[in-house]
Motif scaffolding. Structure first.
Motif, short mmCIF file in Angstrom:
data_model
loop_
_atom_site.label_atom_id
_atom_site.label_comp_id
_atom_site.label_asym_id
_atom_site.label_seq_id
_atom_site.Cartn_x
_atom_site.Cartn_y
_atom_site.Cartn_z
N LYS A 94 0.88 -1.25 -0.12
CA LYS A 94 -0.05 -0.06 -0.10
C LYS A 94 1.05 1.06 -0.02
O LYS A 94 1.73 1.40 1.06
N GLU B 226 -6.20 11.24 -0.35
CA GLU B 226 -7.36 11.74 0.77
C GLU B 226 -8.37 10.65 0.86
O GLU B 226 -8.90 10.22 -0.09
N ILE C 185 1.45 5.35 -0.56
CA ILE C 185 1.18 6.61 0.14
C ILE C 185 -0.54 6.75 -0.07
O ILE C 185 -0.76 6.75 -1.17
N ARG C 186 -1.26 6.79 1.07
CA ARG C 186 -2.79 6.76 0.60
C ARG C 186 -2.93 8.24 0.12
O ARG C 186 -2.88 9.29 1.03
#
Lengths: 97, 127, 339, 492, 116
Positions: free
Chosen positions: A91, A96, A93-94
């Motif tokens: 995963k 918003e 960087i997510r």
């Protein structure tokens, strides 16, 4: 001795609130809420003994329970888009949520 | 004088903060939170009314003579439940408003309503 | 002394709530606000009120706001429309209230009128007339039982109101789809599920303890109902809404809510039949004290049923609406990607 | 059973609501709620007779004496209001099933009836109780069910209107809670009768003055009095038409009753009208409300908006009658409550019939309805005439008493202003009549037929009552007079 | 006998409250989320345990003692669990620990990763 302990708990609560308000990321705030909850449990038990009414311990138990459930609720709903698609391992960087 | 009424003044400050949030903020959820703060401060006002110096919790135990007044506690138990009922209904309204207006800001919703009103009037003129 | 510190902390948090833009943080602060006001109530010897405020103010309302925020977005627009008129109205009412506090009896003074007129009878005679140590429960359930009945109806109305607004006709199809998501959830929440499996029976037991301990210590119908509902909500959050719905389906919970109100009303009707006034427990059994105990036990049970089932209905509807919206978004993603 | 009438009045609709939820079939639930409302109506008639013959009835709940337990005190004022509320609710319920067929989705019909019965219980509870905090609890019941009912409207504006009503209503209820708290703090009791005895000795303190102001502002918010009326037009216009018919005729009357009960019975006449210039303030606000509301009503394109603004104007008349603080003034207000309930009930039920047939109540859809729906339009015409106050209708009676009360006090100019206000009413009623009778129907409305019988029966019962009480005013005037005397007789 | 008990409980309370305060200070002063997590997680459970055991010593009748044992067990159970879930959710959502060796590289990553 009990009074000293209550004052110490008060100071710890105030520190938690400072972090709660100032905390940059969302998870700092959840951490502050969590710490604040456990400190209230201690405060109520100490108050029970300071005021000589041991009935307060039921409330301390409910506090711990409610604090647990609200932190779980926050975490369960904070990563909202977890259900959109299968969570892959790497995963990045997510964006918003 | 100061110590005696200091408690009530802080409660009044809390009430006013809650009322300010309800009136000044456009976000619908923020308004509901302001409403909860306003109601919680009324509860604090009732409970600080019931406290007697040196009185303990109104649960009969031998060897204790001075009890705080139990009646405001009963009233506030009712008022808390009324508060949560209003909040739950308000939140379900916010969800439905978000679905139909696609926004929960007061100005945007008002804007969409006025535009719709204008378009119906215009349609009526040329009809 | 404690209460002044707690109150000033409350004011600090309220001001922080005004300035915050991110709604998640605001909801977190509302949680802290609820906990702080509940500990203020403990400092003010209001034990039952602290119980309810903690369970409802800090627990359920924070959870509901969280679920709503995941549906409506976290950012609040920064424009403050008409702040000046708001400030004027607030200053006016604030000034009026401060003007009103000048003649109030001082905080904690024993000779205030409220300690003289009605409450001495509650404190002194409640042991002989009703026979339970917790005066708040005796006033709540017997002297002013009709207030509590009104309150149970308020909770019932809120439950029906939320049902009318958020009720989603669930088709069987999307249940299987949600189950597939559930398996992915399983390996995500492994640890917390095991801990929850250990905890949930204990929470149910604690709720029943609070329900029946209401006469002797802090507790009663409301608090027990809310704790019972929060255990079910914990289960629904961790094990997925559809599995929770299989355990407790919608119609069953509505029936329990209606039965709770009817139980409370029928206690009143029975005392009417036996010749007393409405909700007069003395006529319920041979000697009055036993009648009072029986009456209070029954109505606390009715209150507990209604509050627990309404809280469960409210949470299920909110979470159900969220799942419905996500399901619709997924359907749209599929169509947009497909065509 | 006769001794338990006061409590049965509130308990029967209250217990009917959860039973309706259990029944769960919309036809059965409709009949059951009609039965419950009819029962409540007959109980209120019995109560009125009992009160007229044997004076005030006091009923202690739970068997505890007054200041410790909760007490139901029914005097002429309560019984009169109970009669109005349960009567209107029974008549409106008659047309409910056919009306919600078109406006509310099928699976929500049962919830509609449950909420309807709960709001009926809330209003009956407010009016019947003699305990200050009990008023707050039942006020919340009726308001919460009102928010949910209004939000069931099919247009999206209904949600926004219900949200605004929720915010304003909760602020009003919390103001009342603060007022009751301050009163309790200074006297130590919550029973209204006990309060009226213990308040005079603390009347000079600032706290009691502030509690009076807070209670009055809270009630005026609920009353939709002129400056605080912003939530009413949208709430009534976008709600399902049956809900509008029920609330337009009863909700504001309950708030007016609260205003009268708190100023006359609890705080006492002398205190209320001396501390703040209540008389001039309310007179000015009432008159201002009449003129502003009537003028905005004239420019409305939606007929429901039009009659919602006219309701605000009619409340203005009640406030003017109330502010005179004389026996005839109060009789005028009480009479106008009864008459306004009849008028608005008939008009909004007729609008519900129009919505059922035409789909919406925009003014352009009213073209040619005079010929297509003769009986419904006739009902609207008669209702409009009695709004204006044409003789032989019930509106004329209340206007007449209001004018005599004003003339008694010698305020000629205000009497003239009231007549001018009625002229404004002529304008907006004429707008509806002119479109309905002198315009050709739009092409899509050509095949509109007359409203079904289930609408016509309740509409025409109200219209006939409108005319009957306009002519034979003995019953309504006698009850209103007795209620006004008891209020003035009660306060020292 | 009871002098020893009061001394023990006093000592336990003192250490417990000292731990709580140190947890609070740690919460404020540590640079990054995970270090704060560590500070709070440890001191919370231990400090609470200490204070509760101290109170147990002071409690007279059995019912109070039993309630205190339950509160202690409950806090010991949920303390670490909440910390675990919190860390897992934070890591899941991209909050990266600030590794000290390349401070400036992590500086720009820090502000992108902190969501708010």
């Amino acid at each position: 001795m009990l009074i000293a302990a209550t004052l110490a708990i008060f100071v710890a609560m105030i520190l938690a609130i400072i972090r709660g308000i100032a905390g940059p990321t969302l998870y700092d705030r959840i951490l502050a809420v969590n710490m604040f909850g456990t400190k209230t449990v201690l405060l109520i038990s100490l108050l029970g003994f300071v005021m000589g009414r041991p009935e307060f311990l039921d409330i301390a138990l409910v506090y711990a329970l409610i604090n647990f459930i609200s932190v779980i609720g926050v975490l369960r709903y904070s990563d909202t888009n977890q259900f959109k698609h299968m969570p892959t391992e790497d995963k990045s960087i997510r964006k918003e949520p | 004088m100061l110590i005696g009424l200091f408690n009530d003044w802080i409660v009044v400050v809390l009430m006013m903060i809650g009322l300010y949030i309800v009136i000044a903020h456009g976000n619908l959820i923020k308004k509901l939170i302001g409403l909860t703060i306003f109601q919680t401060s009324v509860f604090i006002f009732y409970i600080s009314m019931a406290k007697i110096d040196g009185g303990t919790a109104p649960i009969l135990a031998d060897g204790i003579t001075q009890y705080s007044n139990p009646l405001p506690h009963v009233l506030i138990l009712t008022a808390i439940v009324v508060g949560i009922a209003t909040t739950a209904l308000g939140l379900s309204l916010v969800v439905r408003i978000k679905e139909s207006y696609n926004s929960i800001e007061e100005e945007e919703i008002q804007q969409q309503d006025n535009d719709e009103q204008l378009s119906t009037n215009k349609a009526e003129e040329n009809a | 002394m404690i209460d002044i510190v707690l109150l000033s902390l409350l004011v600090v948090i309220a001001i922080a709530i005004i300035r915050m833009k991110d709604l998640f943080a605001v909801v977190m602060l509302t949680g802290i606000y609820g906990l702080l006001s509940a500990s203020f109530f403990v400092a003010m010897d209001a034990v039952d009120v602290a119980f309810t405020e903690a369970a409802v103010g800090a627990g359920i309302s924070t959870l509901l706001m969280l679920v709503v925020i995941t549906m409506t977005g976290r950012k609040e627009k920064s424009t403050r429309h008409k702040p000046l008129s708001a400030l004027f109205v607030v200053m006016l009412t604030g000034g009026l209230l401060i003007y009103g506090t000048l003649d109030m009896p001082y905080f904690g003074s024993a000779d205030a009128p409220i300690h003289k007129h009605t409450s001495p009878r509650y404190i002194n005679d409640s042991m002989e007339e009703i026979g339970i140590p917790n005066i708040v429960t005796s006033v709540l359930a017997s002297y002013r039982a009709f207030d509590t009945f009104g309150e149970v109806v308020v909770i019932f109305t809120a439950g029906i109101g939320v049902l009318t607004l958020l009720c989603v006709a669930r088709s069987q199809k999307n249940d299987e789809e949600i189950d597939s998501i559930n398996d992915s959830m399983h390996q995500q929440h492994l640890v917390i599920r095991i801990v929850a499996k250990m905890l949930i029976p204990f929470i149910f037991l604690f709720a029943l303890y609070v329900q029946f301990h209401g006469d002797f210590g802090p507790g009663g119908g409301f608090q027990a109902g809310v704790i019972f509902a929060s255990a079910i909500i914990l289960y629904a959050m961790l094990f997925g809404l559809s599995t929770a719905r299989k355990v407790i389906n919608q119609t069953f919970v509505q029936v329990i809510a209606a039965l709770g109100v009817l139980l409370y009303g029928s206690v009143g009707i029975v005392s009417l039949m036996n010749g007393g006034n409405f909700l007069d427990y003395n006529v319920l059994s041979s000697n009055p004290i036993a009648g009072q105990h029986l009456g209070i036990l029954l109505i606390e049970w009715g209150v507990g049923c209604t509050v627990a089932s309404v809280m469960v209905v409210i949470f299920f509807n909110f979470a159900g609406r969220r799942a419905f919206q996500q399901h619709k978004k997924q359907a749209q993603d599929k169509e947009s990607s497909a065509c | 059973m006769i001794a338990h009438l006061p409590i049965l009045q509130v308990i029967i609709p209250l217990l009917a609501a959860p039973i309706c939820l259990l029944l769960n079939r919309s036809k059965l639930v409709w009949l059951f709620s009609l039965l419950a409302s009819g029962l409540a109506f007959s109980i209120s008639i019995l109560l009125l007779q009992q009160v007229m013959t044997s004076g005030v009835i006091s009923y202690e709940l739970g068997g505890w004496q007054a200041p410790w337990g909760i007490e139901y005190r029914i005097d002429n004022l309560n019984a009169f209001l109970l009669l109005i509320i349960s009567g209107i609710s029974t008549v409106v319920l008659f047309a409910a099933q056919t009306s919600i067929e078109k406006e509310i989705p099928k699976d929500k019909h049962v919830y509609f009836y449950v909420l309807y019965l709960l709001s009926l219980t809330g209003m009956l509870g407010i009016v019947a109780t003699g305990d200050a905090f009990n008023v707050f609890v039942f006020l919340e019941i009726s308001s919460l069910s009102a928010y949910a009912l209004i939000a069931m409207g099919n247009k999206r504006q209904a949600l926004w209107a219900s949200y605004q009503y929720l915010i304003m209503g909760t602020i009003g209820a919390t103001f009342i809670l603060i007022g009751i708290g301050l009163m309790y703090q200074m006297t130590g009791t919550l029973n209204m009768e006990d309060l009226s005895q213990r308040l005079p000795e603390v009347a000079q303190t600032r706290t009691v003055f502030v509690s009076f102001v807070f209670v009055i502002v809270g009630v005026c918010l609920k009353l939709a009095m002129f400056p605080l009326h912003l939530w009413l037009p949208n709430a009534y216009a976008y709600a399902p038409s049956i809900v509008t018919a029920f609330f337009a005729a009863t909700a504001t009357k309950v708030a007016v009753y609260l205003l009268i009960r708190f100023t006359f019975s609890v705080f006492g006449l002398s205190f209320s009208f001396t501390t703040i210039p209540l008389q001039t303030l309310f007179m000015a606000l009432g008159l201002f409300g009449i003129f502003v509301a009537s003028t905005t009503a004239i420019y409305q394109s939606n007929v429901k908006h039009l009659f919602a603004y006219s309701s605000i104007a009619q409340i203005g008349y009640m406030i003017v009658g109330f502010s005179l603080s004389t026996v005839t003034g109060l009789t005028a207000t009480l009479l106008h409550m009864f008459n306004h309930a009849l008028m608005k009930g008939a008009i909004f039920l007729a609008l519900a019939a129009v919505v059922y047939r035409v789909g919406n109540v925009e003014l352009k859809n009213f073209r040619g309805l005079g010929r297509q729906m003769p009986l419904t339009m006739a009902a609207i015409v008669i209702g409009g005439l009695s709004l204006i106050g044409v003789p032989l209708t019930v509106g004329f009676v209340s206007k007449w008493y209001l004018l005599t009360a004003l003339v008694e006090q010698g305020w000629w100019p205000i009497a003239v202003l009231i007549l001018l206000g009625s002229m404004l009413a002529v304008v907006y009623v004429w707008r509806v009549i002119e479109v309905a009778y002198f315009k050709e129907p739009l092409e899509q409305n050509v095949e509109v037929k007359e409203a079904p019988m289930s609408f016509l029966i309740p509409i025409w019962t109200l219209v006939i009552a409108n005319i009957y009480f306009g002519i034979d005013t003995r019953l309504s005037v006698q009850v209103a007079e007795a209620a006004a005397q008891s209020l003035f007789g009660v306060s020292p | 006998m009871d002098i020893i008990i009061t001394i023990c409980s006093g000592f336990l309370l003192l250490v417990g409250s000292f731990l709580c305060i140190s947890g609070g200070i740690g919460l404020l002063r540590f640079p990054d989320f995970y270090t704060r997590m560590h500070a709070v997680g440890v001191t919370d459970t231990l400090g609470a345990g200490m204070i509760l055991v101290g109170l147990m010593m002071l409690s007279t009748d059995f019912l109070v003692f039993a309630k205190l044992v339950m509160v202690l067990l409950f806090t010991l159970l949920i303390g670490p669990t909440t910390s675990h879930v919190l860390a897992k959710a934070a890591f899941h959502n991209g909050v990266r620990p600030k590794d000290s060796n390349n401070l400036e590289q992590s500086k720009e990553k820090e502000n992108t990763s902190s969501i708010l």
